[in-house]
Design a protein around this motif. Sequence first.
Motif, PDB file in Angstrom:
ATOM      1  N   VAL A   1       0.838  -1.201   0.000  1.00 44.45           N
ATOM      2  CA  VAL A   1       0.000   0.000   0.000  1.00 44.45           C
ATOM      3  C   VAL A   1       0.872   1.250   0.000  1.00 44.45           C
ATOM      4  CG1 VAL A   1      -1.604   1.368   1.392  1.00 44.45           C
ATOM      5  CG2 VAL A   1      -2.005  -1.082   1.068  1.00 44.45           C
ATOM      6  N   GLN A   2       1.866   1.280   0.851  1.00 49.32           N
ATOM      7  CA  GLN A   2       2.771   2.426   0.914  1.00 49.32           C
ATOM      8  C   GLN A   2       3.481   2.630  -0.418  1.00 49.32           C
ATOM      9  OE1 GLN A   2       5.776   2.112   3.968  1.00 49.32           O
ATOM     10  NE2 GLN A   2       6.524   4.175   3.660  1.00 49.32           N
ATOM     11  N   ALA A   3       3.938   1.536  -1.027  1.00 52.12           N
ATOM     12  CA  ALA A   3       4.664   1.638  -2.295  1.00 52.12           C
ATOM     13  C   ALA A   3       3.770   2.145  -3.414  1.00 52.12           C
ATOM     14  CB  ALA A   3       5.259   0.283  -2.659  1.00 52.12           C
ATOM     15  N   LEU A   4       2.546   1.620  -3.521  1.00 54.20           N
ATOM     16  CA  LEU A   4       1.657   2.022  -4.609  1.00 54.20           C
ATOM     17  C   LEU A   4       1.210   3.475  -4.458  1.00 54.20           C
ATOM     18  CD1 LEU A   4      -0.535  -1.177  -5.114  1.00 54.20           C
ATOM     19  CD2 LEU A   4       1.289  -0.315  -6.597  1.00 54.20           C
ATOM     20  N   LEU A   5       0.950   3.904  -3.228  1.00 55.65           N
ATOM     21  CA  LEU A   5       0.536   5.289  -3.025  1.00 55.65           C
ATOM     22  C   LEU A   5       1.671   6.270  -3.330  1.00 55.65           C
ATOM     23  CD1 LEU A   5      -1.610   5.018   0.232  1.00 55.65           C
ATOM     24  CD2 LEU A   5      -2.425   5.344  -2.114  1.00 55.65           C
ATOM     25  N   ALA A   6       2.906   5.781  -3.221  1.00 51.92           N
ATOM     26  CA  ALA A   6       4.059   6.638  -3.494  1.00 51.92           C
ATOM     27  C   ALA A   6       4.528   6.542  -4.939  1.00 51.92           C
ATOM     28  CB  ALA A   6       5.212   6.248  -2.558  1.00 51.92           C
ATOM     29  N   THR A   7       3.881   5.690  -5.729  1.00 52.15           N
ATOM     30  CA  THR A   7       4.315   5.454  -7.106  1.00 52.15           C
ATOM     31  C   THR A   7       3.623   6.416  -8.055  1.00 52.15           C
ATOM     32  OG1 THR A   7       4.697   3.094  -6.683  1.00 52.15           O
ATOM     33  CG2 THR A   7       4.420   3.775  -8.982  1.00 52.15           C
ATOM     34  N   PRO A   8       4.356   7.296  -8.730  1.00 53.82           N
ATOM     35  CA  PRO A   8       3.729   8.204  -9.706  1.00 53.82           C
ATOM     36  C   PRO A   8       3.411   7.460 -10.996  1.00 53.82           C
ATOM     37  CG  PRO A   8       6.093   8.526  -9.704  1.00 53.82           C
ATOM     38  CD  PRO A   8       5.807   7.517  -8.616  1.00 53.82           C
ATOM     39  N   GLY A   9       2.493   8.000 -11.734  1.00 59.31           N
ATOM     40  CA  GLY A   9       2.142   7.400 -13.010  1.00 59.31           C
ATOM     41  C   GLY A   9       1.173   6.252 -12.839  1.00 59.31           C
ATOM     42  N   ALA A  10       0.295   6.100 -13.800  1.00 55.10           N
ATOM     43  CA  ALA A  10      -0.706   5.032 -13.739  1.00 55.10           C
ATOM     44  C   ALA A  10      -1.077   4.650 -15.153  1.00 55.10           C
ATOM     45  CB  ALA A  10      -1.945   5.503 -12.966  1.00 55.10           C
ATOM     46  N   TRP A  11      -1.636   3.469 -15.288  1.00 63.31           N
ATOM     47  CA  TRP A  11      -2.106   3.032 -16.608  1.00 63.31           C
ATOM     48  C   TRP A  11      -3.366   3.803 -16.982  1.00 63.31           C
ATOM     49  CZ3 TRP A  11       1.630   0.570 -18.735  1.00 63.31           C
ATOM     50  CH2 TRP A  11       2.409  -0.358 -18.027  1.00 63.31           C
ATOM     51  N   PRO A  12      -3.537   4.130 -18.238  1.00 58.29           N
ATOM     52  CA  PRO A  12      -4.792   4.764 -18.668  1.00 58.29           C
ATOM     53  C   PRO A  12      -5.923   3.738 -18.731  1.00 58.29           C
ATOM     54  CG  PRO A  12      -3.378   4.369 -20.552  1.00 58.29           C
ATOM     55  CD  PRO A  12      -2.578   3.977 -19.346  1.00 58.29           C
ATOM     56  N   ALA A  13      -7.142   4.218 -18.737  1.00 60.86           N
ATOM     57  CA  ALA A  13      -8.288   3.323 -18.908  1.00 60.86           C
ATOM     58  C   ALA A  13      -8.250   2.711 -20.304  1.00 60.86           C
ATOM     59  CB  ALA A  13      -9.579   4.089 -18.701  1.00 60.86           C
ATOM     60  N   LEU A  14      -8.641   1.450 -20.389  1.00 58.43           N
ATOM     61  CA  LEU A  14      -8.671   0.780 -21.686  1.00 58.43           C
ATOM     62  C   LEU A  14      -9.894   1.212 -22.491  1.00 58.43           C
ATOM     63  CD1 LEU A  14      -7.605  -2.842 -20.649  1.00 58.43           C
ATOM     64  CD2 LEU A  14      -6.197  -1.011 -21.588  1.00 58.43           C
TER      65      LEU A  14
END
Length: 224
Positions: A211-224
Amino acid sequence: MIVQSLETVTLVGAGLATIAEIARCEALGPTLVAADGGAAHCLAADRMPDAVIGDMDSLGALAAQGIASERLHAIPEQDSTDFDKALRNITAPLVLGVGFCGARMDHQLACYNVLVRQPHKRCVLLGDTDVVFLAPPNLKLDLQPGTRVSLFPLGLVEGVSDGLKWPIAGLNFTPDGRIGTSNAALGPVEISVTGPKLLVILPRSELENVVQALLATPGAWPAL
């Protein structure tokens, strides 16, 4: 959107879920949402869900247990699972799903399918032995040496890694070809992948770390 939150959301399904698991997720995501029959788990934990989303085939039983009608959000179509219905109607930085693994393998596989089909929705599933989530474009995890790191593709995907016992650079992962289960961390791990097709599976003890890692991770996949 039915549920909009600036904080992590806990989503409870009708599969295997204990009171302790719900409490653990709620400590990380205080907004509580149930996917249809998952409301029974919430009530058993003496917790009232903020919203119940699904086809409501358990509506009568839930209404009888005191869930107000304004908290019930019926989506009657049968072309998607209750997990799919709920996840696509939640806007939050992260969703923690509990009660979606175990009990029935077909339901569990369907949940993995949804993670890949809704890559813009960051979601971690907590099971009785593991946590599962879709790898973002870039991921950094602070893991102890020897921690099990399994990578399972649900489509063609490539990647590079640092900190894994068996690096993944130069490998083509596919569901019917090469997979990456039972790898191990040498310490902190960094993984970058070419597309939203790779599931990361870690021991359930790593939930808070993930949870900590994902919340600190910038960038995300776009919706398909």
